[in-house]
Structure formats: structure tokens, C-alpha cells
Design an enzyme around this catalytic site. Structure first.
Site, PDB file in Angstrom:
ATOM      1  N   GLU A  74      -8.345 -42.591 -78.484  1.00 48.52           N
ATOM      2  CA  GLU A  74      -8.268 -43.243 -79.795  1.00 48.52           C
ATOM      3  C   GLU A  74      -9.612 -43.215 -80.533  1.00 48.52           C
ATOM      4  OE1 GLU A  74      -5.629 -43.721 -81.198  1.00 48.52           O
ATOM      5  OE2 GLU A  74      -4.088 -44.380 -79.786  1.00 48.52           O
ATOM      6  N   HIS A  93      -8.934 -52.489 -78.877  1.00 48.76           N
ATOM      7  CA  HIS A  93      -7.534 -52.094 -79.036  1.00 48.76           C
ATOM      8  C   HIS A  93      -6.759 -52.463 -77.776  1.00 48.76           C
ATOM      9  CE1 HIS A  93      -3.902 -49.883 -79.427  1.00 48.76           C
ATOM     10  NE2 HIS A  93      -4.261 -48.888 -78.643  1.00 48.76           N
ATOM     11  N   HIS A  95      -2.669 -53.546 -75.905  1.00 48.97           N
ATOM     12  CA  HIS A  95      -1.212 -53.356 -75.958  1.00 48.97           C
ATOM     13  C   HIS A  95      -0.544 -54.674 -75.568  1.00 48.97           C
ATOM     14  CE1 HIS A  95      -1.352 -48.680 -75.284  1.00 48.97           C
ATOM     15  NE2 HIS A  95      -2.039 -49.060 -76.333  1.00 48.97           N
ATOM     16  N   HIS A 156       3.382 -49.532 -80.753  1.00 50.28           N
ATOM     17  CA  HIS A 156       2.206 -49.186 -79.979  1.00 50.28           C
ATOM     18  C   HIS A 156       1.399 -50.421 -79.545  1.00 50.28           C
ATOM     19  CE1 HIS A 156      -1.615 -46.428 -79.880  1.00 50.28           C
ATOM     20  NE2 HIS A 156      -1.651 -47.363 -78.954  1.00 50.28           N
TER      21      HIS A 156
HETATM   22 ZN   LIG Z   1      -3.039 -47.688 -77.504  1.00 51.71          ZN
END
Ligand SMILES: [Zn+2]
Length: 215
Positions: A74, A93, A95, A156
Site C-alpha cells: 500500500e 492502515h 482491517h 477492505h
Molecule cells: Zn489493507
């Protein structure tokens, strides 16, 4: 090794993200802007957070990738955020479960608590779907992040930003917690949101008056 303390802080943030259950396995990623020149430090791709060391963190300056591992897939997302938001010093980031549920449902995480207004500064919108790691995802994520501190990625997960790693992590924690509260409150009959004036006042108080900063 350059930027030793920042590398260490990235490892601790990544470990906290894992220990708080905001990611499973090696998903998610953490980065920080370099303090003295353009570029960033980012977690490597697919590496166990509990055994990761400061030496494993990847340095990226322009097109140059410096380190023994590949950076997180990413990377384009992180670079796009730093380019568009000069106020952002770190990106996390995750999840996490409830935030991702909102991202799957395509619904914003609403501003239903004071801490959500203070830390995130508004509802967390969902950027339309684009494949993970793509420059298309980086582009929509930045657009839907806008001036706020978090954004959802459709199907996502969640991205939180801040002036430093602590703030970026807090954005993720508060967005996830608020998503949980919203889901529970919805089962109890619904929840009302704070208004724009109330949100602005809470955010300003948090940014400029909260804590030990004295004039
Ligand atoms: Zn991700």
C-alpha cells in the site's frame, strides 16, 4: 542506520495495532513522514509484527527504496496522502472488524460521540472500491479522506492519519470504537448524530485547548 527512533516508534505502533486486534496476521501497514526531507518510512510487506525490528522498516525517498525488504504493497496510498496533506505526519492502515463492516455496507461511520468529533473531526466516508495496492485506490482514498483524519476503503478496511504516529493510531482506534457503538446503538433503536457546529467546536477544543499545551 538512519532515523532509529522513528523506526522504533513505527514498530511499536504496528505491534500495538496487532495487539489491539485491529489487524490479523500480517495485514495492515504503518508509515511516518521523514522529519528532515521528502520521503517516508514504512513497514515491510507481509512481515510478522511481533518479530519485526527497526532494521526491517523500509526507507523510501522518491523512487529510491532503501532497505532489505520490499515495502508494504500500500505504499502508493501512503505516498498519496503525504503529498495531498502537508499536515499529516503518520498513516496507519487497519482491517478492523466493525469499521470494515461499515466499509462493506458502504455507510459512513457517523459522528455519534464527542471523541469521534474531537479526534476524527467528522463522519468517516467510504472511498469507492479499487484493488488493494493500486494507484486508483490511492487516488480515491485521498479524495474521500479530504480534510478529515480517517477514511474507509470499500470492501477492505480503514485508514487513520495524524500529525504523528500516536495520533494516526488514535484515529483508527476511535473510528473502530465508534463503528462498534453505532452498530450496537442501531440494534437498540438508532442513534442521533452531532451537528456541524457541535463537531467543529469539539474538534477545535481538542486541537487547540486540550491537554497540557499552555499559551
Ligand atoms: Zn489493507
Amino acid at each position: 542506520m538512519s532515523y532509529v527512533s522513528l523506526r522504533r516508534e513505527i514498530v511499536l505502533t504496528a505491534r500495538e495495532m496487532f495487539n489491539q486486534g485491529l489487524v490479523r496476521g500480517t495485514w495492515g501497514n504503518v508509515s511516518a513522514r521523514l522529519p528532515d526531507k521528502p520521503g517516508l518510512l514504512i513497514t515491510p510487506s507481509g512481515m510478522d509484527y511481533l518479530t519485526m525490528t527497526p532494521e526491517d522498516i523500509v526507507l523510501v525517498e522518491g523512487d529510491a527504496v532503501i532497505g532489505r525488504w520490499k515495502p508494504s504493497t500500500e505504499l502508493p496510498l501512503h505516498q498519496a496522502i503525504y503529498e495531498k496533506r502537508p499536515d499529516v505526519g503518520a498513516v496507519v492502515h487497519t482491517h478492523s472488524l466493525y469499521a470494515t463492516a461499515f466499509a462493506v455496507a458502504g455507510r459512513p461511520i457517523p459522528v455519534i460521540t464527542e471523541e469521534m468529533a474531537q479526534v476524527v473531526g467528522g463522519a468517516v466516508d467510504t472511498a469507492p472500491y479499487a484493488p488493494c495496492g493500486s494507484s486508483a485506490l490511492a487516488e480515491v482514498a485521498v479524495r474521500y479522506l479530504n480534510r478529515k483524519q480517517a477514511v474507509l476503503l470499500a470492501r477492505h478496511g480503514l485508514v487513520g492519519v495524524g500529525r504523528d504516529l500516536k495520533e494516526a493510531m488514535l484515529s483508527c482506534i476511535i473510528a473502530e470504537k465508534t463503528a462498534q457503538i453505532a452498530a450496537i446503538a442501531h440494534m437498540m433503536g438508532g442513534c442521533s448524530e452531532l451537528g456541524p457546529d457541535e463537531i467543529r467546536e469539539l474538534r477545535d477544543n481538542y486541537l487547540y485547548k486540550y491537554g497540557q499545551n499552555k499559551e
